[in-house]
Design a protein around this motif. Structure first.
Motif, PDB file in Angstrom:
ATOM      1  N   VAL A  57       0.861  -1.186   0.000  1.00  0.00           N
ATOM      2  CA  VAL A  57       0.000   0.000   0.000  1.00  0.00           C
ATOM      3  C   VAL A  57       0.895   1.233   0.000  1.00  0.00           C
ATOM      4  N   HIS A  58       0.718   2.087  -1.005  1.00  0.00           N
ATOM      5  CA  HIS A  58       1.657   3.179  -1.229  1.00  0.00           C
ATOM      6  C   HIS A  58       1.028   4.131  -2.241  1.00  0.00           C
ATOM      7  N   PRO A  59       1.178   5.437  -2.076  1.00  0.00           N
ATOM      8  CA  PRO A  59       0.631   6.372  -3.070  1.00  0.00           C
ATOM      9  C   PRO A  59       1.153   6.122  -4.482  1.00  0.00           C
ATOM     10  N   LEU A  60       2.329   5.536  -4.592  1.00  0.00           N
ATOM     11  CA  LEU A  60       2.891   5.266  -5.914  1.00  0.00           C
ATOM     12  C   LEU A  60       2.047   4.279  -6.704  1.00  0.00           C
ATOM     13  N   ARG A  61       1.318   3.440  -6.002  1.00  0.00           N
ATOM     14  CA  ARG A  61       0.488   2.461  -6.704  1.00  0.00           C
ATOM     15  C   ARG A  61      -0.544   3.162  -7.579  1.00  0.00           C
ATOM     16  N   ALA A  62      -1.174   4.186  -7.042  1.00  0.00           N
ATOM     17  CA  ALA A  62      -2.138   4.964  -7.825  1.00  0.00           C
ATOM     18  C   ALA A  62      -1.452   5.702  -8.974  1.00  0.00           C
ATOM     19  N   MET A  63      -0.234   6.172  -8.731  1.00  0.00           N
ATOM     20  CA  MET A  63       0.495   6.885  -9.781  1.00  0.00           C
ATOM     21  C   MET A  63       0.854   5.947 -10.928  1.00  0.00           C
ATOM     22  N   LEU A  64       1.245   4.718 -10.599  1.00  0.00           N
ATOM     23  CA  LEU A  64       1.560   3.744 -11.644  1.00  0.00           C
ATOM     24  C   LEU A  64       0.298   3.347 -12.405  1.00  0.00           C
ATOM     25  N   PHE A  65      -0.817   3.297 -11.716  1.00  0.00           N
ATOM     26  CA  PHE A  65      -2.105   3.048 -12.350  1.00  0.00           C
ATOM     27  C   PHE A  65      -2.368   4.129 -13.400  1.00  0.00           C
TER      28      PHE A  65
END
Length: 327
Positions: free
Chosen positions: A308-316
């Motif tokens: 769980v990490h804000p980067l996950r949404a960014m990679l999405f």
């Protein structure tokens, strides 16, 4: 995409500085030619993936030593640039990243040899990290890319090329470096196996989506979006997915057209427009876009296995950026 670029700005500045430093040589033509293609920019998607994977694996924005991922990211860009130089010679391409292709300025032999120099620089950087596993990942990727190039060359202008074989080609030529870039970033920061596997899967599927989107863009996009001339794939007689789809659905007259322009290389004024019309009749570009969306969906699903990490949404969002170039 903007959020990811902003987050990685400092890291990517370090990558760019390292690239500029390591492309220098006492042989003047080497940095001149290298700068011609590297300074043209491109999106730096592959080294960005290396940095993003390292950040995502640590679940932290700061206080992380990214010295090794930065070197690995620079290595990835050197490998990518070397393959572009070689590709442009093989394909006879006229433009790259919005500029005249290097081989048309300095000659094919010089372009190939500078590509070899950049490959060597890439491996020097990998060795400096002391990360044997990361070195293995990128070395294997280089081997896979070369095999994909040879496979494509053996099937050049072959109208019997099927979708399955074409996907094997672009998986090797394009998607493998996306996958290795992300995997090396995670390994370079000491990520666990679950995270490493997740980012590799993400990169592989993103690379496939990227290439298929690019295939569609060549027959319906702008030169600015492509960084090369619209219709270059057609002029270079490349069998990309839209053409493969159209050939499979072709009438006898259409097949004769493809045999003339692709197999025999007898291209005349108006042939590109005719090719685009045939693709439109069979929904071939839309079919390629649908395939791109399918792989994009798999890339997004791979993100479920990241911490769980804000980067996950960014990679999405990065996946959407790749697709939105053409959709």
């Amino acid at each position: 995409m903007e959020a990811l670029v902003a987050l990685a700005r400092v890291d990517m500045a370090a990558v760019d500085a390292l690239i500029i430093d390591r492309m220098q040589s006492p042989v003047p033509v080497i940095p001149l030619l290298a700068e011609h293609i590297i300074a043209a920019g491109g999106k730096r998607l592959r080294p960005l993936l290396t940095i993003a994977a390292a950040r995502a694996a640590t679940a932290a924005f700061a206080d992380v030593d990214l010295a090794n991922p930065v070197k690995l990211a620079a290595s990835v860009e050197f490998i990518h640039t070397a393959t572009l130089l070689h590709d442009d010679v093989v394909d006879g391409s006229e433009r790259r990243r919005g500029k005249v292709a290097a081989h048309l300025i300095w000659g094919s032999a010089t372009s190939v040899l500078v590509g070899d120099f950049l490959f060597a620089r890439a491996f020097e950087l990998m060795v400096e990290t002391g990360q044997l596993r990361a070195l293995g990942i990128l070395a294997q990727a280089s081997s896979v890319i070369a095999q994909g190039e040879v496979l494509q060359l053996t099937r050049a202008h072959d109208l019997n090329l099927d979708q399955e074989t074409y996907l094997r080609i672009i998986s090797a030529k394009t998607a493998e470096l996306f996958a290795a870039a992300a995997e090396a970033g995670a390994v370079g920061i000491g990520a666990d196996e679950k995270t490493t596997s997740a980012v590799r899967s993400f990169g592989l599927n993103l690379g496939l989506a990227f290439q298929l989107a690019d295939d569609a863009l060549d027959y319906g996009g702008s030169s600015e979006a492509l960084g090369k001339n619209t219709g270059d794939d057609f002029r270079e007689r490349k069998l990309t997915l839209p053409v493969i789809k159209a050939v499979q659905r072709a009438t006898p007259a259409e097949r004769a057209f493809w045999q003339r322009v692709i197999e025999k290389g007898d291209q005349r004024d108006g042939d590109l427009e005719e090719a685009i019309a045939i693709l439109a009749r069979h929904g071939a570009v839309e079919a390629a876009r649908a395939e791109s969306l399918r792989w994009a969906g798999q890339a997004k699903r791979a993100l479920d296995n990241l911490p769980v990490h804000p980067l996950r949404a960014m990679l999405f969002e990065l996946v959407d950026f790749v697709i939105d170039r053409v959709l």
